[in-house]
Design a protein around this motif. Structure first.
Motif, PDB file in Angstrom:
ATOM      1  N   TYR A 234       0.821  -0.904   0.091  1.00  0.00           N
ATOM      2  CA  TYR A 234      -0.242  -0.037  -0.331  1.00  0.00           C
ATOM      3  C   TYR A 234       0.710   0.828  -0.176  1.00  0.00           C
ATOM      4  O   TYR A 234       2.102   1.292   0.984  1.00  0.00           O
ATOM      5  CB  TYR A 234      -0.909  -0.327   1.418  1.00  0.00           C
ATOM      6  CG  TYR A 234      -1.843  -1.366   1.009  1.00  0.00           C
ATOM      7  CD1 TYR A 234      -2.818  -1.315   0.572  1.00  0.00           C
ATOM      8  CD2 TYR A 234      -1.297  -2.529   1.918  1.00  0.00           C
ATOM      9  CE1 TYR A 234      -4.144  -2.066   1.214  1.00  0.00           C
ATOM     10  CE2 TYR A 234      -2.244  -3.731   2.127  1.00  0.00           C
ATOM     11  CZ  TYR A 234      -3.101  -3.361   0.995  1.00  0.00           C
ATOM     12  OH  TYR A 234      -4.331  -4.339   1.025  1.00  0.00           O
ATOM     13  N   VAL A 235       0.209   2.134  -0.868  1.00  0.00           N
ATOM     14  CA  VAL A 235       0.701   3.637  -1.017  1.00  0.00           C
ATOM     15  C   VAL A 235       0.913   4.187   0.606  1.00  0.00           C
ATOM     16  O   VAL A 235       2.386   4.930   1.067  1.00  0.00           O
ATOM     17  CB  VAL A 235       0.333   4.969  -1.934  1.00  0.00           C
ATOM     18  CG1 VAL A 235       0.968   5.743  -2.399  1.00  0.00           C
ATOM     19  CG2 VAL A 235       1.104   3.811  -3.408  1.00  0.00           C
TER      20      VAL A 235
ATOM     21  N   GLY B 161      -8.332  -4.264 -15.019  1.00  0.00           N
ATOM     22  CA  GLY B 161      -9.447  -2.801 -14.714  1.00  0.00           C
ATOM     23  C   GLY B 161     -10.845  -4.063 -13.850  1.00  0.00           C
ATOM     24  O   GLY B 161     -10.541  -4.584 -13.442  1.00  0.00           O
ATOM     25  N   GLY B 162     -11.729  -3.008 -13.458  1.00  0.00           N
ATOM     26  CA  GLY B 162     -13.034  -3.869 -12.982  1.00  0.00           C
ATOM     27  C   GLY B 162     -12.719  -3.174 -11.711  1.00  0.00           C
ATOM     28  O   GLY B 162     -13.182  -4.448 -10.833  1.00  0.00           O
TER      29      GLY B 162
ATOM     30  N   LYS C 277      -5.854   3.090  -9.206  1.00  0.00           N
ATOM     31  CA  LYS C 277      -4.891   4.528  -9.578  1.00  0.00           C
ATOM     32  C   LYS C 277      -3.408   4.424  -8.979  1.00  0.00           C
ATOM     33  O   LYS C 277      -3.341   5.451  -8.127  1.00  0.00           O
ATOM     34  CB  LYS C 277      -5.668   5.575  -9.104  1.00  0.00           C
ATOM     35  CG  LYS C 277      -6.975   6.218  -9.528  1.00  0.00           C
ATOM     36  CD  LYS C 277      -7.609   7.500  -9.649  1.00  0.00           C
ATOM     37  CE  LYS C 277      -9.110   8.052  -9.918  1.00  0.00           C
ATOM     38  NZ  LYS C 277      -9.522   8.601  -9.193  1.00  0.00           N
ATOM     39  N   LYS C 278      -2.908   3.020  -8.913  1.00  0.00           N
ATOM     40  CA  LYS C 278      -2.226   2.796  -8.513  1.00  0.00           C
ATOM     41  C   LYS C 278      -1.229   3.497  -6.907  1.00  0.00           C
ATOM     42  O   LYS C 278      -0.565   3.272  -6.823  1.00  0.00           O
ATOM     43  CB  LYS C 278      -0.608   3.014  -9.308  1.00  0.00           C
ATOM     44  CG  LYS C 278      -1.167   2.966 -10.647  1.00  0.00           C
ATOM     45  CD  LYS C 278       0.384   2.953 -11.423  1.00  0.00           C
ATOM     46  CE  LYS C 278       0.315   2.653 -13.022  1.00  0.00           C
ATOM     47  NZ  LYS C 278       1.343   3.201 -13.721  1.00  0.00           N
TER      48      LYS C 278
END
Length: 314
Positions: free
Chosen positions: A139-140, A172-173, A209-210
């Motif tokens: 995790y960021v 995706g999704g 979103k990364k």
């Protein structure tokens, strides 16, 4: 062929350690905050990050959240894991010359209180995971890492990990890790082809979103720092911040262990307390002088007791 070359002679010099791991920890190949360690007897070492040092403040700044209280931090010195990580880093940099390149990200990895030692020794090993698990999730944001634990007790642990990111694709999704399954990753793999530029597969998956990264290759991840903290939204505290170790070594830093600003504040409070004590002594002396005629000894004793009690409360 012997790994350690023994030399004879009248001076009985120590054998020369020619092992590869000895070269791995030579400067400047290791992080600057590593200290020398005995490679003949110690496999992995947790070295405390000195509190209120520049390194500690940097860690706290990246980790800090309103509900978190950082208790201590330990650098993970595992030269065997570090050697694998460093070699893989050099390989990826050679393979991905061009537009993509290789990034080293500092990400958070939540860990159970009794699971930190396994990671410090063996790294983020997928072999022990269930076949339905998706891999290692990083995790960021420290808050996201803490929430993913779904823990209700304190004290807690989280790693800050060095993660190599080369060819990264977003699934995706998918909005969170609970939506990610092995089937979805396999489906995403089928839709991809090897990079026409490098002929290499995807090494990192990302979602939302990364903000969340999923890694598979254990050599592309290194458990750098172990953070011990408290989540103040959970009042229940059943674990000790002085965590036990079994198969690794834990070392504490010598020197200052307090915040200089807090010490100055404490000294000011003590100074104020000494002033209050002097004032109380003067009041008691005045009562004794005014009671020389001994007309109301009970009243004077009550006054002196009250003054002493009030000063003790301060």
């Amino acid at each position: 062929m012997s790994e350690i070359k023994r030399t004879g002679g009248p001076f009985h010099r120590r054998p020369t350690d020619r092992r590869l791991v000895r070269q791995v920890i030579s400067k400047p190949r290791t992080p600057e905050y590593w200290i020398p360690m005995d490679l003949n007897n110690i496999e992995c070492k947790l070295m405390e990050v000195k509190k209120f040092s520049a390194h500690y403040f940097d860690l706290e700044t990246k980790f800090r959240r309103p509900s978190f209280e950082l208790i201590s931090a330990f650098a993970v010195q595992n030269p065997f894991l570090w050697g694998q990580y460093s070699l893989r880093s050099e390989q990826m940099k050679m393979q991905l010359k061009g537009k993509e390149g290789v990034q080293e990200r500092i990400l958070f990895y939540p860990v159970q209180y009794d699971g930190y030692e396994k990671i410090a020794r063996l790294g983020f090993d997928n072999s022990a995971k269930n076949e339905n698990e998706i891999g290692n999730v990083f995790y960021v944001d420290s808050q996201m890492a803490n929430d993913s634990l779904q823990d209700t007790d304190n004290v807690r642990m989280v790693f800050t990990a060095r993660v190599l990111v080369g060819i990264s694709k977003e699934i995706g999704g998918v909005n969170n890790t609970s939506d990610v399954t092995v089937e979805k990753i396999e489906e995403a793999y089928k839709k991809l082809t090897l990079s026409s530029l490098h002929g290499l597969p995807v090494d990192t998956w990302s979602i939302r979103k990364k903000n969340i990264f999923i890694k598979m290759n254990r050599n592309e991840m290194y458990p750098d720092i172990l953070l011990i903290y408290r989540d103040k939204t959970c009042p229940l505290e059943t674990r000790s911040f002085d965590f036990p170790v079994m198969h690794i070594q834990k070392s504490l830093r010598s020197g200052t262990r307090y915040n200089p600003h807090e010490k100055r504040k404490k000294d000011d409070n003590n100074s104020g307390k000494n002033t209050d004590q002097a004032t109380a002594n003067e009041e008691i002396q005045e009562i004794e002088e005014n009671n020389e005629d001994n007309l109301a000894p009970e009243k004077s004793h009550i006054q002196m007791y009250t003054i002493k009690k009030e000063w003790t409360r301060k």
